[in-house]
Structures are given as C-alpha cells and as structure tokens.
Scaffold this motif. Structure first.
Motif, short mmCIF file in Angstrom:
data_model
loop_
_atom_site.label_atom_id
_atom_site.label_comp_id
_atom_site.label_asym_id
_atom_site.label_seq_id
_atom_site.Cartn_x
_atom_site.Cartn_y
_atom_site.Cartn_z
N SER A 191 -14.71 -92.16 129.77
CA SER A 191 -14.44 -93.23 129.47
C SER A 191 -14.21 -93.81 127.74
CB SER A 191 -15.12 -94.28 129.89
OG SER A 191 -14.77 -94.04 132.09
N SER A 192 -14.08 -93.02 127.31
CA SER A 192 -14.13 -93.52 125.75
C SER A 192 -12.54 -93.43 124.85
CB SER A 192 -14.53 -92.06 124.87
OG SER A 192 -12.93 -91.32 124.72
N GLU A 193 -12.11 -94.77 124.35
CA GLU A 193 -11.41 -95.52 124.39
C GLU A 193 -10.22 -94.33 123.26
OE1 GLU A 193 -9.79 -99.49 120.78
OE2 GLU A 193 -11.94 -98.37 121.36
N TYR A 194 -11.13 -93.58 122.38
CA TYR A 194 -9.79 -92.50 121.76
C TYR A 194 -10.34 -91.44 122.35
CZ TYR A 194 -8.01 -96.08 119.49
OH TYR A 194 -7.56 -97.08 118.67
N ILE A 195 -9.38 -90.23 122.70
CA ILE A 195 -9.63 -88.84 123.32
C ILE A 195 -8.86 -87.90 122.40
CG2 ILE A 195 -9.56 -86.75 124.43
CD1 ILE A 195 -9.51 -89.58 127.01
N LEU A 196 -9.46 -87.26 121.22
CA LEU A 196 -9.63 -86.09 120.45
C LEU A 196 -9.10 -84.19 121.09
CD1 LEU A 196 -8.44 -85.23 117.53
CD2 LEU A 196 -10.52 -85.15 116.40
N MET A 197 -8.35 -83.93 121.20
CA MET A 197 -7.59 -83.31 122.08
C MET A 197 -7.90 -81.77 120.73
SD MET A 197 -7.95 -83.47 125.09
CE MET A 197 -7.38 -81.48 126.27
N VAL A 198 -8.26 -80.83 120.73
CA VAL A 198 -8.09 -79.74 119.52
C VAL A 198 -8.62 -77.86 119.82
CG1 VAL A 198 -9.49 -79.07 117.35
CG2 VAL A 198 -9.44 -81.34 118.16
N GLU A 199 -7.36 -77.78 120.26
CA GLU A 199 -8.21 -76.59 120.25
C GLU A 199 -8.63 -75.36 119.28
OE1 GLU A 199 -3.39 -74.68 120.54
OE2 GLU A 199 -2.38 -76.16 122.19
N ASP A 200 -9.02 -74.19 119.84
CA ASP A 200 -10.05 -73.67 118.56
C ASP A 200 -9.75 -72.97 117.15
OD1 ASP A 200 -8.70 -71.38 120.12
OD2 ASP A 200 -10.36 -70.53 121.37
N ASP A 201 -8.26 -72.73 116.86
CA ASP A 201 -8.46 -73.01 115.74
C ASP A 201 -7.71 -73.66 114.80
OD1 ASP A 201 -5.82 -73.11 118.07
OD2 ASP A 201 -5.31 -71.26 117.35
N ALA A 202 -7.94 -74.77 114.87
CA ALA A 202 -7.70 -75.98 114.64
C ALA A 202 -8.59 -76.39 113.75
CB ALA A 202 -6.69 -76.67 115.53
N LEU A 203 -8.71 -76.33 112.20
CA LEU A 203 -10.09 -76.46 112.06
C LEU A 203 -9.88 -77.94 111.00
CD1 LEU A 203 -12.49 -74.77 110.59
CD2 LEU A 203 -11.46 -74.80 108.41
N PRO A 204 -11.02 -79.11 110.92
CA PRO A 204 -10.89 -80.25 111.02
C PRO A 204 -10.49 -80.19 108.95
CG PRO A 204 -12.31 -79.97 111.70
CD PRO A 204 -12.15 -78.99 112.23
N ARG A 205 -9.91 -80.52 108.92
CA ARG A 205 -10.09 -80.77 106.85
C ARG A 205 -10.90 -82.24 106.74
NH1 ARG A 205 -6.84 -78.86 102.90
NH2 ARG A 205 -4.79 -77.86 104.57
N ASP A 206 -11.55 -82.14 105.65
CA ASP A 206 -12.35 -83.15 104.69
C ASP A 206 -12.63 -84.91 105.28
OD1 ASP A 206 -14.09 -81.36 104.60
OD2 ASP A 206 -14.27 -81.06 102.17
N GLU A 207 -11.59 -85.35 104.91
CA GLU A 207 -10.59 -86.38 105.31
C GLU A 207 -10.36 -86.75 106.63
OE1 GLU A 207 -7.51 -83.85 104.41
OE2 GLU A 207 -9.27 -83.61 103.65
N LYS A 307 -0.80 -86.40 98.41
CA LYS A 307 -1.18 -86.95 98.95
C LYS A 307 -2.88 -87.38 99.78
CE LYS A 307 3.07 -88.59 101.06
NZ LYS A 307 3.41 -89.09 102.53
N ARG A 308 -3.50 -86.40 98.88
CA ARG A 308 -4.97 -85.60 99.72
C ARG A 308 -5.89 -86.49 99.07
NH1 ARG A 308 -4.38 -82.68 104.60
NH2 ARG A 308 -3.14 -80.73 103.76
#
Length: 395
Positions: A191-207, A307-308
């Motif tokens: 019951s969180s406000e947001y859900i971040l669905m990520v596949e196991d080959d998607a690497l998050p960036r620092d920003e 832009k980063r």
C-alpha cells in the motif's frame, strides 16, 4: 549597384576563410578523434565491430559482477538499507527476476541491480522512504540460485517455490505478463504511494531518486489539469537518435537558432567594421549550420548525456508504447493496470510493453523521462537470447 569599402570586403572574405578553416578542423580532425569511441556517432571507430562490442560488454559485466559481490560481502545482515518496510514507506521497489546463464555460469544481472539500488538508497537524501524486494518468477528447470543467495540481504518472494513444469513450457510472452502481474500484486500489498517495477537487467543510475522526486513534484503541480498513470524510465538508445519526428526537428531548429545567434553576437563584437557588411546574415547561417552538423555527426544519444549535469535538465516527454524494463506507477494506476492485464493474453504480436500501454486509462497520460534513468545491462535476454545491438549497453 551597391559597393562596399575594400577593407570591409577583405574583412568579410577573411572571415569566411576562417570559418571554413574552423569547419575543416572540427569535422575532419577534432571530431574524428574525439568521437571515435562514441558508438552512436558517424565517427565511431571501424575497429568497434559487433563482436568486439559484445566481448567488451561481457567482460565489463563480469568485472562489475565481482565488484558488486565484494560490496554485498560488506553488508552484515538482512537489516540492510532498503530492506525495512514501515507505514511511512512511499515507494516500493520490485525487482522482477528469472534465472539467466551465459556460458553455463550466472550473468550476475540481479546481483548488480540490487547492490546498486542498495548503494543508492543508502546515500539517498530525498523525502521518499523506500522498500526493496526481489520477486523471483523462475519456474524451472532448476532453481534461481542467484536470487536465493541474495535472500539474506533482501526480502524475497518466489512465485514458484517448488518449480512449475507447466509454467516453464508456457508461451514466454504470456508467462512474462503473468509474472509481471504477480509481482505487481505483491508490491500492491504494501500500500505504498508509488511502485517502481524493475526488471533484473535494468541498472539504476546515480541520479535516479533526485530526478524522480523532481518529476513527481512537477506532475503534482499540474495534476489538477491532467492525470498521469506512470513514468517510463528507459527507452532503447538506438531509437533515440535524430529522425523526422516533429520533436526532434524542433530540437535541430533550436540548435540552428542558437548557433546563428551566438556567432552573430561573437562576430559583431570582434569587429565593428564587420557590422557594416550587408552579408552578415550569411555568417550567422554558417553558425547555425555548424552547430546542427555537430549534433547530427555526434548523435543525439550522446548529446542527451549533457542533461545529466543537473537533475532539473531532464525532460518529461510523451511515452511510446515500448518498453517495460523500469516503470514508476502510482498505486491507483497499478491497481487498474493489473485488472486490465488479467483480461489480455500476450504473444509475439502483443508483448508485455504494448499490453501495458494499452491498459492505461484513456484520460491518463504516460510519460517518459529523458535521458534514461536506467542502463540496460541485459545483453542476454530471457526471450530473445543474445542482443544484436551491443551499442545499447555502452552508454
């Protein structure tokens, strides 16, 4: 017939020669050297063949896997950052995973992704409390050893704890959709406000988290005028180049105007005599053409990296139907999408990403954040096998 002072004509001629010299040096000396390693540039080195790029991505992946294993070894127990759920948690991060092998050994995608998330959450200063869990959807044969090894660090949910012969031979597109629905339903339980669905080959960036916070706050400000369903955080780089789409044509026109104005101001300040030459507009046009040619030869994909520098420079654009490696949902949108996905059967003509896009309510907008907030590291796909576009894994 209009005549100009001889000095003015000589000055104008000298100026044109100088600009032609700058064009030559830029496009035949500087950029061929500087952009030779830019995989989406026309100056990409000829030695960067597909085989070499594939090998480089695999070797870099192995090195990164070993590095993240050392990082996880420093985590003492399961009470690690991102593994604590509370009533104040605003974002649940769900890592959807299946077992993958390359040359009979784990590729380590999942380990790299969760370790990177752990590091980012540990350093995060935004106002979003987060909870991360792994959703294992491997049906067999065998077990997802990599996921079970991470169980001591992160909360793990397994869809098939004892395996499933029926699921393992199911149409892979339909199984992918059913797995996605299962993992999203698990995330909705918190019951969180947001859900971040990520596949196991998607690497998050620092920003990732600062940009997400800025984007969400912006969408809240305009929420009275329009509703949004979810944010797509990755789009394949090979489709991000310049094309005949209106948005990208406008980008080139903007560059042309900026280049023309900058050169006009520069040349006007350099010589007061130059301002008296009626052909001043020709020089300004050359400035615009110069900047546009640089953009076209380097490649839009590489220019987007500028832009980063600052989180506020990221753009929210209308999202295409593709793709689904990492998507941020509002809770209420996730509930509606799950209900719609259950009524759809996926196949090679209707893959998951298209089904997701079509499951969005007609009055809700779907946005894409540009440039990407995730890197795609899945050179080996669970459905398509080895990727034919290794360039996408180089940015």
């Amino acid at each position: 017939m209009i005549s100009y002072p001889r000095r003015a004509v000589i000055s104008f001629s000298t100026s044109c020669k100088f600009q032609l010299f700058v064009f030559f040096v830029t496009f035949f000396i500087v950029l061929p050297f500087y952009a030779r390693d830019m995989v989406f540039s026309i100056y990409k080195s000829s030695i960067l063949t597909s085989d070499i790029l594939h090998n480089k991505v695999l070797l870099d992946g192995e090195a990164a896997f070993k590095k993240t294993e050392h990082y996880l070894a420093k985590i003492k127990d399961s009470e690690s950052t991102g593994n604590k759920f509370s009533n104040w948690t605003k974002m649940v991060i769900t890592i959807i995973t299946v077992r993958r092998f390359g040359a009979f050994k784990p590729l380590g995608y999942l380990t790299r992704v969760v370790a990177t998330f752990h590091s980012l959450i540990d350093k995060d200063t935004t106002n979003f409390n987060k909870f991360l869990f792994i959703c294992n959807t491997h049906a067999g044969p065998g077990h997802h050893e990599e996921a079970y090894k991470l169980k001591k660090y992160f909360y793990l949910v397994s869809k098939f704890p004892n395996g499933s012969a029926e699921a393992s031979i199911m149409n892979p597109f339909e199984k992918e959709k059913q797995d996605y629905v299962f993992c999203m339903e698990q995330a909705l339980k918190f019951s969180s406000e947001y859900i971040l669905m990520v596949e196991d080959d998607a690497l998050p960036r620092d920003e990732l988290f600062p940009v997400l916070e800025n984007s969400i706050n912006y969408l809240k400000d305009i929420n009275k005028k329009e509703q949004w369903s979810h944010l797509k955080l990755y789009f394949p780089e090979r489709w991000q180049g310049y094309s005949f789409e209106l948005k990208q044509i406008c980008e080139l026109l903007a560059l042309f105007v900026v280049g023309s104005m900058c050169l006009h101001v520069l040349m006007s300040n350099v010589s007061t005599r130059y301002k008296r030459v009626s052909n001043n507009w020709i020089t300004s046009l050359l400035g615009g053409i110069y900047l546009v040619l640089i953009a076209l030869t380097i490649g839009r994909q590489h220019l987007l990296e500028i832009k980063r520098i600052w989180p506020y420079w990221y753009s929210l654009v209308s999202a295409p139907e593709c793709c689904s490696p990492c998507i941020l949902y509002q809770n209420k949108s996730a509930i509606q999408i799950v209900q719609r996905l259950k009524t759809v059967k996926c196949d090679n003509h209707l893959p998951l990403d298209i089904a997701l896009h079509r499951s969005t309510q007609a009055h809700s907008n779907v946005y894409q954040i540009e440039p990407n907030l995730f890197s795609h590291i899945g050179l080996v796909s669970t459905i398509k096998g080895l990727s034919q576009y290794p360039e996408e894994f180089m940015l």
